[in-house]
Scaffold this active site. Structure first.
Site, PDB file in Angstrom:
ATOM      1  N   LYS A 172       0.860  -1.189   0.000  1.00 47.79           N
ATOM      2  CA  LYS A 172       0.000   0.000   0.000  1.00 47.79           C
ATOM      3  C   LYS A 172       0.892   1.234   0.000  1.00 47.79           C
ATOM      4  O   LYS A 172       1.431   1.626   1.023  1.00 47.79           O
ATOM      5  CB  LYS A 172      -0.924   0.050   1.221  1.00 47.79           C
ATOM      6  CG  LYS A 172      -2.003   1.112   1.008  1.00 47.79           C
ATOM      7  CD  LYS A 172      -2.635   1.604   2.267  1.00 47.79           C
ATOM      8  CE  LYS A 172      -1.848   2.651   2.966  1.00 47.79           C
ATOM      9  NZ  LYS A 172      -1.579   3.895   2.193  1.00 47.79           N
ATOM     10  N   GLY A 225       6.763   4.337   8.592  1.00 46.73           N
ATOM     11  CA  GLY A 225       5.896   5.493   8.815  1.00 46.73           C
ATOM     12  C   GLY A 225       6.104   6.039  10.211  1.00 46.73           C
ATOM     13  O   GLY A 225       7.152   5.823  10.827  1.00 46.73           O
ATOM     14  N   SER A 226       5.093   6.714  10.708  1.00 43.82           N
ATOM     15  CA  SER A 226       5.239   7.403  11.996  1.00 43.82           C
ATOM     16  C   SER A 226       5.147   6.420  13.164  1.00 43.82           C
ATOM     17  O   SER A 226       4.540   5.350  13.050  1.00 43.82           O
ATOM     18  CB  SER A 226       4.142   8.456  12.122  1.00 43.82           C
ATOM     19  OG  SER A 226       2.880   7.826  12.043  1.00 43.82           O
ATOM     20  N   GLY A 230       2.666   3.243  13.757  1.00 42.60           N
ATOM     21  CA  GLY A 230       3.371   1.981  14.012  1.00 42.60           C
ATOM     22  C   GLY A 230       2.801   1.252  15.229  1.00 42.60           C
ATOM     23  O   GLY A 230       2.605   0.039  15.209  1.00 42.60           O
ATOM     24  N   GLU A 247       9.592   0.382  10.792  1.00 43.74           N
ATOM     25  CA  GLU A 247      10.609   1.426  10.554  1.00 43.74           C
ATOM     26  C   GLU A 247       9.931   2.761  10.831  1.00 43.74           C
ATOM     27  O   GLU A 247       9.130   3.231  10.027  1.00 43.74           O
ATOM     28  CB  GLU A 247      11.075   1.393   9.091  1.00 43.74           C
ATOM     29  CG  GLU A 247      11.851   0.170   8.692  1.00 43.74           C
ATOM     30  CD  GLU A 247      13.228   0.114   9.315  1.00 43.74           C
ATOM     31  OE1 GLU A 247      13.661   1.105   9.927  1.00 43.74           O
ATOM     32  OE2 GLU A 247      13.863  -0.935   9.203  1.00 43.74           O
ATOM     33  N   CYS A 281      13.553  10.131   7.772  1.00 39.08           N
ATOM     34  CA  CYS A 281      13.530   9.622   9.141  1.00 39.08           C
ATOM     35  C   CYS A 281      14.921   9.706   9.765  1.00 39.08           C
ATOM     36  O   CYS A 281      15.050   9.810  10.973  1.00 39.08           O
ATOM     37  CB  CYS A 281      13.027   8.192   9.141  1.00 39.08           C
ATOM     38  SG  CYS A 281      13.900   7.198   7.936  1.00 39.08           S
ATOM     39  N   GLU A 381       9.583  14.603  16.358  1.00 34.82           N
ATOM     40  CA  GLU A 381      10.049  14.601  14.971  1.00 34.82           C
ATOM     41  C   GLU A 381       9.300  15.670  14.179  1.00 34.82           C
ATOM     42  O   GLU A 381       8.072  15.682  14.163  1.00 34.82           O
ATOM     43  CB  GLU A 381       9.785  13.221  14.359  1.00 34.82           C
ATOM     44  CG  GLU A 381      10.352  13.093  12.971  1.00 34.82           C
ATOM     45  CD  GLU A 381      10.051  11.737  12.357  1.00 34.82           C
ATOM     46  OE1 GLU A 381       8.901  11.271  12.444  1.00 34.82           O
ATOM     47  OE2 GLU A 381      10.980  11.150  11.771  1.00 34.82           O
TER      48      GLU A 381
HETATM   49  P1  NAD Z   1       2.174   7.769   8.525  1.00 36.61           P
HETATM   50  O1  NAD Z   1       2.504   6.889   9.670  1.00 36.61           O
HETATM   51  O2  NAD Z   1       1.099   8.765   8.665  1.00 36.61           O
HETATM   52  O3  NAD Z   1       1.746   6.878   7.262  1.00 36.61           O
HETATM   53  C1  NAD Z   1       2.577   5.878   6.736  1.00 36.61           C
HETATM   54  C2  NAD Z   1       1.739   4.906   5.945  1.00 36.61           C
HETATM   55  O4  NAD Z   1       0.836   4.247   6.841  1.00 36.61           O
HETATM   56  C3  NAD Z   1       0.868   5.540   4.863  1.00 36.61           C
HETATM   57  O5  NAD Z   1       0.839   4.687   3.741  1.00 36.61           O
HETATM   58  C4  NAD Z   1      -0.497   5.609   5.525  1.00 36.61           C
HETATM   59  O6  NAD Z   1      -1.555   5.587   4.597  1.00 36.61           O
HETATM   60  C5  NAD Z   1      -0.489   4.336   6.351  1.00 36.61           C
HETATM   61  N1  NAD Z   1      -1.393   4.347   7.509  1.00 36.61           N
HETATM   62  C6  NAD Z   1      -1.816   5.417   8.222  1.00 36.61           C
HETATM   63  N2  NAD Z   1      -2.657   5.005   9.206  1.00 36.61           N
HETATM   64  C7  NAD Z   1      -2.743   3.661   9.114  1.00 36.61           C
HETATM   65  C8  NAD Z   1      -3.437   2.669   9.842  1.00 36.61           C
HETATM   66  N3  NAD Z   1      -4.213   2.969  10.886  1.00 36.61           N
HETATM   67  N4  NAD Z   1      -3.302   1.372   9.475  1.00 36.61           N
HETATM   68  C9  NAD Z   1      -2.512   1.036   8.436  1.00 36.61           C
HETATM   69  N5  NAD Z   1      -1.835   1.939   7.697  1.00 36.61           N
HETATM   70  C10 NAD Z   1      -1.928   3.234   8.032  1.00 36.61           C
HETATM   71  O7  NAD Z   1       3.539   8.406   8.085  1.00 36.61           O
HETATM   72  P2  NAD Z   1       3.800   9.458   6.924  1.00 36.61           P
HETATM   73  O8  NAD Z   1       3.339  10.785   7.378  1.00 36.61           O
HETATM   74  O9  NAD Z   1       3.305   8.913   5.631  1.00 36.61           O
HETATM   75  O10 NAD Z   1       5.421   9.422   6.854  1.00 36.61           O
HETATM   76  C11 NAD Z   1       6.230  10.105   7.723  1.00 36.61           C
HETATM   77  C12 NAD Z   1       6.709   9.214   8.841  1.00 36.61           C
HETATM   78  O11 NAD Z   1       7.397   8.079   8.328  1.00 36.61           O
HETATM   79  C13 NAD Z   1       7.723   9.911   9.730  1.00 36.61           C
HETATM   80  O12 NAD Z   1       7.437   9.665  11.082  1.00 36.61           O
HETATM   81  C14 NAD Z   1       9.038   9.260   9.347  1.00 36.61           C
HETATM   82  O13 NAD Z   1      10.038   9.296  10.304  1.00 36.61           O
HETATM   83  C15 NAD Z   1       8.615   7.878   9.047  1.00 36.61           C
HETATM   84  N6  NAD Z   1       9.645   7.221   8.231  1.00 36.61           N
HETATM   85  C16 NAD Z   1      10.425   6.240   8.790  1.00 36.61           C
HETATM   86  C17 NAD Z   1      11.435   5.632   8.050  1.00 36.61           C
HETATM   87  C18 NAD Z   1      12.310   4.540   8.620  1.00 36.61           C
HETATM   88  O14 NAD Z   1      12.872   3.795   7.836  1.00 36.61           O
HETATM   89  N7  NAD Z   1      12.473   4.421   9.920  1.00 36.61           N
HETATM   90  C19 NAD Z   1      11.643   6.027   6.744  1.00 36.61           C
HETATM   91  C20 NAD Z   1      10.847   7.039   6.218  1.00 36.61           C
HETATM   92  C21 NAD Z   1       9.831   7.620   6.965  1.00 36.61           C
END
Ligand code: NAD
Length: 487
Positions: A172, A225-226, A230, A247, A281, A381
């Site tokens: 996704k 993601g965040s 997570g 991650e 990140c 962050e």
């Molecule tokens: P986010 O957590 O809002 O979303 C990430 C993904 O999760 C998106 O595809 C979103 O649609 C999906 N999502 C959101 N809610 C969900 C749920 N309840 N169930 C399942 N999926 C869901 O993050 P973002 O704003 O897209 O990205 C930024 C974040 O990602 C930052 O916190 C950043 O640090 C992190 N990030 C981490 C790494 C790493 O490798 N550690 C790399 C890049 C980004």
């Protein structure tokens, strides 16, 4: 431009015909209407992946590898097209997408293409008369959920090892930046990946993402993601006892010691925080600088930050583009107020640029704020071109500040003292440490964090372990087993 879902080897509309608009962050115009996957579409994609799973996992590893290598070639052949698509969807400057993002995507597929037939099992020296061999087996269907900050690169990071290990994938992409993932799926179909091995279902997290997490036939969720999402995913996955790989966010500490090569440290620090508009990140979002060099260092860093060329990301001379969404731009700029309330002093930036040609886009100036280590802007962050600065006197103090957040992803230090470099690297609470550099990544080097930055690893052999389960098989060759119930 592909805008439909990719399920079972075909591009298809969403079952209910729903779409999501994806916008150009340079001017807010509509780039495309992309099909929006919901539960029914995710279920179709998982069914297609399940159907393909047995055959794919039984294919010779070298044949899986060959397809990944072909995909790497196809991505390289299309660097310009894919880079422009990524630039338009994300706002990353074209010089970065052409020079870094897309080549790295190809390099990752190539690395895991080569890995497919080299990741082998073991024979365990158990008791006499037995042969105990351990084979890494594919898990089955993997659900992968990715964010919007490096969409093409994350397709490589996640699909590469999962497919090399013999899994099928339902990914996704972020609802904000789905286009490059769909293009890579198209290239994968062209180079001959069997239907169902790769499926792409762009959609919203609460709907398509949640369904992947809940789906009983998905063996593992790999999420980037965040930290807040997570946590929800880990809780949701517990219901079906799925494995989870997380991650998450970071708050990278970048320590500059008094003996550092300042020119290199200034350049590396600026790259660490401002590359990709700070939407990384592993961004060097906290500068921890020794008081003896603070003034000179900051003077040079501020001058460099103020010279960074903001502009249309499609222009090859642009060094910093817009943030990827208006919502995110507003979140980043809100941290200026937050920092001010905590007594922070803005050294440069903080504003939306005044240039009329950028007015419709989601731009933010490179921003440096001096503040306390316990200020909110220094703990949370920000994920933008926003760096906080702290000073220190002793190495112990530098480490205390560096390790003083809940995150533990990347961190760096600048010094000419070899012993100090090793000691501080050892004591930094982080999954990755860079000495006299920042933000280096390579497909062979494990990538991931500890604490609020998550668990599990992308890249290298570690990623292959993430996507396999070791199966031990005991063969009785000529073991002398006395009867357990002698009669
Ligand atoms: P986010 O957590 O809002 O979303 C990430 C993904 O999760 C998106 O595809 C979103 O649609 C999906 N999502 C959101 N809610 C969900 C749920 N309840 N169930 C399942 N999926 C869901 O993050 P973002 O704003 O897209 O990205 C930024 C974040 O990602 C930052 O916190 C950043 O640090 C992190 N990030 C981490 C790494 C790493 O490798 N550690 C790399 C890049 C980004």
């Amino acid at each position: 431009m592909q805008t439909q879902l990719f399920i079972g080897g075909e591009f298809v509309d969403a079952a209910d015909g729903a779409t999501i608009q994806t916008l150009d962050p340079h001017d807010g115009s509509v780039l495309a209407e992309v099909a929006e996957a919901k539960q029914e579409d995710v279920d179709r994609a998982v069914a297609a992946a399940c159907k393909a799973s047995h055959r794919w996992s039984r294919l010779a590893a070298a044949d899986r590898g060959r397809l990944l290598l072909r995909l790497a070639d196809a991505i390289e052949d299309d660097v310009q097209g894919l880079a422009l698509l990524e630039t338009r969807d994300t706002g990353h400057p074209l010089r970065d997408t052409v020079g870094l993002d897309v080549p790295r995507t190809a390099a990752t597929f190539r690395y895991f293409g080569g890995m497919a037939d080299k990741f082998q099992g073991t024979v365990v020296p158990v008791e006499q008369g037995f042969l105990d061999y351990v084979v890494p087996e594919a898990l089955g269907v993997i659900g992968q959920i990715v964010p919007w900050n490096f969409p093409a690169m994350f397709v490589g990071w996640k699909l590469g090892p999962a497919l090399a290990a013999g899994n099928c994938v339902v990914m996704k992409p972020s609802e904000v930046t789905p286009l490059s993932a769909l293009r890579i799926a198209e290239l994968a179909a062209e180079v001959g990946f069997p239907p169902g091995v790769i499926n792409m279902v762009p959609g919203y997290g609460q709907n398509a993402g949640q369904r992947l997490v809940d789906h009983p036939d998905v063996a593992k969720i790999s999420f980037t993601g965040s930290s807040s999402v997570g946590k929800q995913i880990a809780k949701g996955a517990a219901e079906t006892l799925k494995q989870v790989h997380l991650e998450l966010g970071g708050k990278g500490a970048n320590i500059v010691f008094g003996d550092a090569d300042l020119a290199a440290a200034v350049g590396g620090t600026a790259f660490g925080i401002f590359h990709n508009q700070g939407q990384a990140c592993i961004a060097a979002s906290r500068l921890i600088v020794h008081e003896s060099v603070k003034d000179e260092f900051l003077e040079r860093l501020v001058a460099l930050a103020e010279s960074i060329r903001l502009g249309d990301p499609k222009d090859l001379s642009t060094e910093m583009g817009p943030l990827t969404s208006a919502l995110h731009r507003d979140r980043v700029t809100s941290f200026l107020e937050t920092a001010g309330k905590d007594g922070g002093v803005v050294l440069t930036g903080g504003r939306v640029p005044q240039d009329a040609s950028l007015a419709a886009g989601y731009y933010v100036e490179p921003t440096i704020v001096e503040t306390r280590p316990d200020a909110r802007a220094a703990q949370e962050e920000v994920f933008g071109p926003f760096m906080v600065v702290h000073t220190f006197k002793t190495d112990a103090e530098a480490l205390e500040i560096a390790n003083g957040t809940s995150y533990g992803l990347g961190g760096g230090l600048w010094t000419k003292d070899l012993s100090r470099a090793h000691k501080v690297a050892r004591d930094l609470r982080a999954g990755m440490v860079w000495v006299n550099s920042y933000k280096r990544v390579n497909p062979g080097s494990p990538f991931g964090g500890i604490g609020a930055s998550g668990y599990g690893r992308e890249m290298g052999f570690e990623a292959m372990r993430e996507y396999t389960v070791p199966k031990a098989t005991w063969i009785n060759i000529d073991a002398n087993i006395p009867p357990f119930y002698p009669r």
